[in-house]
Design a protein around this motif. Structure first.
Motif, PDB file in Angstrom:
ATOM      1  N   UNK A  78     -62.440  36.627  14.942  1.00  0.00           N
ATOM      2  CA  UNK A  78     -63.456  35.596  15.034  1.00  0.00           C
ATOM      3  C   UNK A  78     -64.549  35.679  14.005  1.00  0.00           C
ATOM      4  N   UNK A  79     -64.599  36.752  13.220  1.00  0.00           N
ATOM      5  CA  UNK A  79     -65.642  36.926  12.214  1.00  0.00           C
ATOM      6  C   UNK A  79     -65.344  36.068  10.989  1.00  0.00           C
ATOM      7  N   UNK A  80     -66.372  35.466  10.415  1.00  0.00           N
ATOM      8  CA  UNK A  80     -66.225  34.683   9.195  1.00  0.00           C
ATOM      9  C   UNK A  80     -66.635  35.548   8.014  1.00  0.00           C
ATOM     10  N   UNK A  81     -65.760  35.620   7.018  1.00  0.00           N
ATOM     11  CA  UNK A  81     -66.040  36.391   5.814  1.00  0.00           C
ATOM     12  C   UNK A  81     -66.346  35.436   4.669  1.00  0.00           C
ATOM     13  N   UNK A  82     -67.566  35.499   4.167  1.00  0.00           N
ATOM     14  CA  UNK A  82     -67.955  34.735   2.988  1.00  0.00           C
ATOM     15  C   UNK A  82     -67.777  35.677   1.799  1.00  0.00           C
ATOM     16  N   UNK A  87     -67.062  31.764  -2.929  1.00  0.00           N
ATOM     17  CA  UNK A  87     -65.948  30.974  -3.449  1.00  0.00           C
ATOM     18  C   UNK A  87     -64.730  31.012  -2.543  1.00  0.00           C
ATOM     19  N   UNK A  88     -64.719  31.912  -1.550  1.00  0.00           N
ATOM     20  CA  UNK A  88     -63.562  32.048  -0.667  1.00  0.00           C
ATOM     21  C   UNK A  88     -64.062  32.452   0.714  1.00  0.00           C
ATOM     22  N   UNK A  89     -63.884  31.568   1.690  1.00  0.00           N
ATOM     23  CA  UNK A  89     -64.380  31.810   3.047  1.00  0.00           C
ATOM     24  C   UNK A  89     -63.190  31.821   3.997  1.00  0.00           C
ATOM     25  N   UNK A  90     -63.087  32.886   4.802  1.00  0.00           N
ATOM     26  CA  UNK A  90     -61.903  33.111   5.633  1.00  0.00           C
ATOM     27  C   UNK A  90     -62.323  33.509   7.041  1.00  0.00           C
ATOM     28  N   UNK A  91     -61.599  32.977   8.032  1.00  0.00           N
ATOM     29  CA  UNK A  91     -61.790  33.399   9.422  1.00  0.00           C
ATOM     30  C   UNK A  91     -60.425  33.616  10.058  1.00  0.00           C
ATOM     31  N   UNK A  92     -60.219  34.798  10.620  1.00  0.00           N
ATOM     32  CA  UNK A  92     -58.956  35.154  11.271  1.00  0.00           C
ATOM     33  C   UNK A  92     -57.755  34.897  10.357  1.00  0.00           C
ATOM     34  N   UNK A  93     -57.920  35.245   9.092  1.00  0.00           N
ATOM     35  CA  UNK A  93     -56.837  35.117   8.116  1.00  0.00           C
ATOM     36  C   UNK A  93     -56.608  33.727   7.585  1.00  0.00           C
ATOM     37  N   UNK A  94     -57.356  32.748   8.072  1.00  0.00           N
ATOM     38  CA  UNK A  94     -57.191  31.367   7.638  1.00  0.00           C
ATOM     39  C   UNK A  94     -58.329  30.966   6.711  1.00  0.00           C
ATOM     40  N   UNK A  95     -57.971  30.351   5.596  1.00  0.00           N
ATOM     41  CA  UNK A  95     -58.985  29.876   4.648  1.00  0.00           C
ATOM     42  C   UNK A  95     -59.780  28.730   5.248  1.00  0.00           C
ATOM     43  N   UNK A  96     -61.106  28.858   5.224  1.00  0.00           N
ATOM     44  CA  UNK A  96     -61.983  27.775   5.647  1.00  0.00           C
ATOM     45  C   UNK A  96     -62.424  26.929   4.462  1.00  0.00           C
ATOM     46  N   UNK A  97     -62.642  27.581   3.323  1.00  0.00           N
ATOM     47  CA  UNK A  97     -63.010  26.851   2.115  1.00  0.00           C
ATOM     48  C   UNK A  97     -62.795  27.747   0.903  1.00  0.00           C
ATOM     49  N   UNK A  98     -62.622  27.106  -0.249  1.00  0.00           N
ATOM     50  CA  UNK A  98     -62.520  27.836  -1.511  1.00  0.00           C
ATOM     51  C   UNK A  98     -62.930  26.906  -2.638  1.00  0.00           C
ATOM     52  N   UNK A 213     -73.976  27.462  -0.644  1.00  0.00           N
ATOM     53  CA  UNK A 213     -73.093  26.312  -0.408  1.00  0.00           C
ATOM     54  C   UNK A 213     -72.056  26.648   0.652  1.00  0.00           C
ATOM     55  N   UNK A 214     -71.491  27.859   0.583  1.00  0.00           N
ATOM     56  CA  UNK A 214     -70.507  28.275   1.586  1.00  0.00           C
ATOM     57  C   UNK A 214     -71.138  28.359   2.961  1.00  0.00           C
ATOM     58  N   UNK A 215     -72.358  28.872   3.033  1.00  0.00           N
ATOM     59  CA  UNK A 215     -73.037  28.992   4.320  1.00  0.00           C
ATOM     60  C   UNK A 215     -73.340  27.611   4.902  1.00  0.00           C
ATOM     61  N   UNK A 216     -73.772  26.677   4.074  1.00  0.00           N
ATOM     62  CA  UNK A 216     -74.084  25.336   4.590  1.00  0.00           C
ATOM     63  C   UNK A 216     -72.823  24.637   5.117  1.00  0.00           C
ATOM     64  N   UNK A 217     -71.697  24.833   4.427  1.00  0.00           N
ATOM     65  CA  UNK A 217     -70.441  24.268   4.938  1.00  0.00           C
ATOM     66  C   UNK A 217     -70.091  24.880   6.284  1.00  0.00           C
ATOM     67  N   UNK A 218     -70.281  26.191   6.400  1.00  0.00           N
ATOM     68  CA  UNK A 218     -69.988  26.878   7.656  1.00  0.00           C
ATOM     69  C   UNK A 218     -70.908  26.385   8.766  1.00  0.00           C
ATOM     70  N   UNK A 219     -72.180  26.220   8.471  1.00  0.00           N
ATOM     71  CA  UNK A 219     -73.118  25.716   9.472  1.00  0.00           C
ATOM     72  C   UNK A 219     -72.696  24.337   9.981  1.00  0.00           C
ATOM     73  N   UNK A 221     -69.673  23.066   9.975  1.00  0.00           N
ATOM     74  CA  UNK A 221     -68.435  23.174  10.738  1.00  0.00           C
ATOM     75  C   UNK A 221     -68.686  23.708  12.143  1.00  0.00           C
ATOM     76  N   UNK A 222     -69.625  24.637  12.264  1.00  0.00           N
ATOM     77  CA  UNK A 222     -69.881  25.276  13.557  1.00  0.00           C
ATOM     78  C   UNK A 222     -70.982  24.585  14.354  1.00  0.00           C
TER      79      UNK A 222
END
Length: 289
Positions: A78-82, A87-98, A213-219, A221-222
């Protein structure tokens, strides 16, 4: 000892303990980790308390996703890795954005790095792909630095000819990256991000790519707002990320520009600054911090 606060900005109000914080985002090197690159002893207990509270914890780093995933392997669900400076954001092995670079730009940056080295600058280039990082320099001193941040890396003859989506080109300068390598990359500044991410590192990315930019996209989405977000950083690649959170903290050891940009100041990375601040402001049941 209580956290300190920037003299030019107000300290967090006591009501912060009851604020609706949903997301804690922290840089790694110089921020969460101490100067010896060690994870704080109490991190895992704090992460457990955050999870109980329903607060998402997200590492945001210039480090490779594989490196971050290894560090947090026991608690990664469940952890999100920025990763890779956003440039590459992943959660549970799935790409959220790149945000991949074009092959032409990768070739231009690598060529510029080769010229610098030919001119006597002691540096190496890391071409950062989604699957692996690629380096042309294979000496022990350089690879020891690469190992710290890129778990998956390969030595190749030509780093511009690899079959991968390239999301960042990182240059390691054994001298001062801010004084030598970054100025030499000035031709890319008008069209791309050229970010000094540490004393010895400079990253080249798309202009649209950064931790903020990655954080704002995550915000988005969540469904989490800046007022519900707490962020910690220490270096220039953290600036945009600080802007995305109402609860933005520069570490006491941070670059002066980061201290000026953040709303508050946390104790240094060698003084458990991230954990102490989180525990205090969220009133977590963790003793000894």
């Amino acid at each position: 000892m209580p956290y300190s606060h920037a003299p030019h900005l107000p300290a967090p109000e006591p009501s912060a303990a009851t604020a609706d914080i949903r997301l804690v985002v922290t840089d790694m090197d110089g921020t969460l980790l101490d100067d010896d690159k060690r994870v704080p002893d109490r991190l895992w207990e704090v992460l457990a308390r955050l999870r109980e509270r329903g607060v998402l914890f997200s590492p945001a780093s210039g480090r490779q996703y594989a490196t971050l995933a290894r560090e947090f392997a026991e608690v990664a669900d469940g952890m999100v890795f920025i990763a890779e400076n956003g440039t590459y954001v992943v959660r549970d092995g799935e790409e959220l954005s790149s945000d991949p670079l074009s092959p032409g730009v990768v070739a231009e940056v690598v060529t510029a790095a080769r010229r610098l080295r030919a001119d006597g600058v002691d540096l190496g280039v890391v071409v950062c792909g989604k699957r692996s990082a690629y380096v042309e320099r294979a000496d022990e001193a350089f690879l020891a630095e690469v190992d710290k941040y890129y778990l998956r890396h390969r030595v190749v003859e030509d780093a511009t000819a690899v079959d991968d989506d390239i999301i960042k080109v990182a240059l390691f300068d054994f001298g001062s990256a801010e004084a030598t390598t970054a100025p030499a990359l000035a031709p890319f500044v008008d069209t791309h991000q050229v970010v000094v991410s540490g004393e010895h590192w400079v990253d080249v990315m798309n202009r649209t790519a950064n931790k903020g930019a990655a954080l704002r996209r995550l915000q988005r989405e969540l469904g989490i707002t800046p007022a519900q977000t707490m962020v910690f950083g220490d270096y220039l690649n953290d600036l945009e990320m600080l802007d995305a959170a109402d609860w933005s903290f520069a570490m006491a050891n941070a670059h002066p520009d980061v201290v000026r940009r953040a709303r508050h100041l946390a104790p240094s990375n060698n003084d458990n600054g991230v954990l102490r601040t989180v525990v205090r402001l969220l009133d977590l049941p963790v003793s000894g911090l």
